[in-house]
Design a protein around this motif. Structure first.
Motif, short mmCIF file in Angstrom:
data_model
loop_
_atom_site.label_atom_id
_atom_site.label_comp_id
_atom_site.label_asym_id
_atom_site.label_seq_id
_atom_site.Cartn_x
_atom_site.Cartn_y
_atom_site.Cartn_z
N LEU A 13 0.82 -1.21 0.00
CA LEU A 13 0.00 0.00 0.00
C LEU A 13 0.86 1.26 0.00
O LEU A 13 0.59 2.23 -0.73
CB LEU A 13 -0.93 0.00 1.21
N LEU A 14 1.93 1.27 0.78
CA LEU A 14 2.83 2.42 0.81
C LEU A 14 3.45 2.66 -0.56
O LEU A 14 3.56 3.80 -1.03
CB LEU A 14 3.91 2.22 1.86
N ARG A 15 3.85 1.58 -1.24
CA ARG A 15 4.43 1.72 -2.57
C ARG A 15 3.40 2.29 -3.55
O ARG A 15 3.73 3.15 -4.38
CB ARG A 15 4.95 0.38 -3.07
N LEU A 16 2.16 1.80 -3.46
CA LEU A 16 1.09 2.30 -4.33
C LEU A 16 0.87 3.79 -4.13
O LEU A 16 0.77 4.56 -5.10
CB LEU A 16 -0.21 1.55 -4.02
N MET A 17 0.78 4.20 -2.86
CA MET A 17 0.50 5.60 -2.59
C MET A 17 1.64 6.50 -3.05
O MET A 17 1.41 7.60 -3.56
CB MET A 17 0.19 5.79 -1.10
N ARG A 18 2.86 6.03 -2.89
CA ARG A 18 3.99 6.83 -3.36
C ARG A 18 4.00 6.91 -4.89
O ARG A 18 4.29 7.98 -5.46
CB ARG A 18 5.30 6.24 -2.85
N SER A 19 3.66 5.82 -5.55
CA SER A 19 3.68 5.82 -7.02
C SER A 19 2.62 6.73 -7.60
O SER A 19 2.76 7.23 -8.72
CB SER A 19 3.48 4.39 -7.55
N THR A 20 1.54 6.98 -6.85
CA THR A 20 0.47 7.87 -7.32
C THR A 20 0.63 9.28 -6.78
O THR A 20 -0.22 10.13 -7.03
CB THR A 20 -0.91 7.32 -6.90
#
Length: 289
Positions: free
Chosen positions: A70-77
């Motif tokens: 989830l942290l990776r997703l939020m950073r990527s967006t």
């Protein structure tokens, strides 16, 4: 709704991340943001968030327990500002499938699960803040969804209802340290029900059953559902919510009205709620914080 809550929206980043549980509220927040030109991105919790509603927005799916993903997703967006919103049944920690990002912070996760719901949400929020995200509440992000002060229905509380409201607020204040619930029903000065893990709908259903069984003999139209956040609650999370279903429950329980704290209570589908209450002669009123 008549009037406006006193809270004004903070300056928040776009895109804005919504970690979404069940129900309509994540999408009401998303609509509120979009109307102000802020792009919402839904991070739907699998098994809780409504896929049909999420499809209206840019969205991604995450299982509970996959903090690293989830942290990776939020950073990527490029989402740095976030809100948690929506219904969620607390899982047993043994049921959660963890990724390495979660395992890295397992001591904090175990401590979070040892308290009540408010303790859990506040503890989880710290995990995100430690990763550089800013956790906000609905009252910061979408104040237009909050209950205003005063009655929003044609009916208003009389002196007896006002006394019941005062008693209910005292009861909820006394219960706050125990992290139990956010609502109670008071009829003619008697506390006839307190919200527990079943929520407000279950509380109202119990009161309706007690009336049907003759355990409550007060006249129809007497009594108030009182809702308020806990005194020590982190107001970014788990604010009391009311809407048409709450009104339906109060009608079935044959109450006189609903009293909720202004500025700290979310109102779902306000026009439908007001119409249902007016049709039944119920009052819905916002109390000073």
């Amino acid at each position: 709704m008549n009037g406006q809550p006193s809270t004004q929206a903070l300056a928040i980043g776009s895109p804005f991340g919504i970690i979404a549980g069940g129900g309509a509220m994540p999408f009401a927040v998303a609509d509120s943001l979009a109307a102000r030109g802020i792009k919402p991105i839904i991070f739907g919790l699998k098994g809780f968030c409504d896929p049909a509603q999420a499809a209206r927005f840019e969205h991604y799916w995450t299982p509970i327990g996959k903090l690293g993903a989830l942290l990776r997703l939020m950073r990527s967006t490029h989402c740095r500002d976030l809100v948690f919103i929506g219904t969620l049944v607390r899982p047993a920690i043994s049921e959660v499938r963890l990724d390495w990002g979660t395992l890295r912070v397992m001591p904090q996760v175990f401590r979070a699960f040892r308290g009540g719901d408010d303790h859990l949400l506040t503890s989880v929020s710290r995990l995100f803040e430690n990763e550089g995200f800013r956790l906000l509440g609905v009252k910061d992000v979408a104040p237009d969804l909050l209950m205003p002060a005063g009655s929003i229905t044609r009916a208003t509380p009389d002196a007896d209802a006002s006394a019941d409201i005062a008693r209910g607020r005292d009861v909820l204040s006394a219960l706050s340290p125990f992290d139990i619930g956010q609502a109670c029903v008071v009829i003619d000065g008697h506390v006839v029900g307190i919200e527990d893990i079943g929520g407000t709908d279950a509380l109202l259903a119990r009161v309706a059953e007690l009336r049907a069984n003759g355990r409550i003999r007060a006249k129809v139209g007497r009594g108030v559902l009182v809702k308020a956040p806990k005194s020590s609650q982190d107001l970014r999370f788990d604010l009391p919510t009311t809407g048409p279903r709450t009104v339906d429950g109060a009608i079935a329980a044959k109450l006189g009205g609903i009293a909720i704290v202004a500025g700290n209570t979310i109102v779902a589908e306000p026009q439908a709620m007001i119409a249902a209450a007016d049709a039944a002669g119920l009052f819905v009123t916002g109390l000073s914080a």
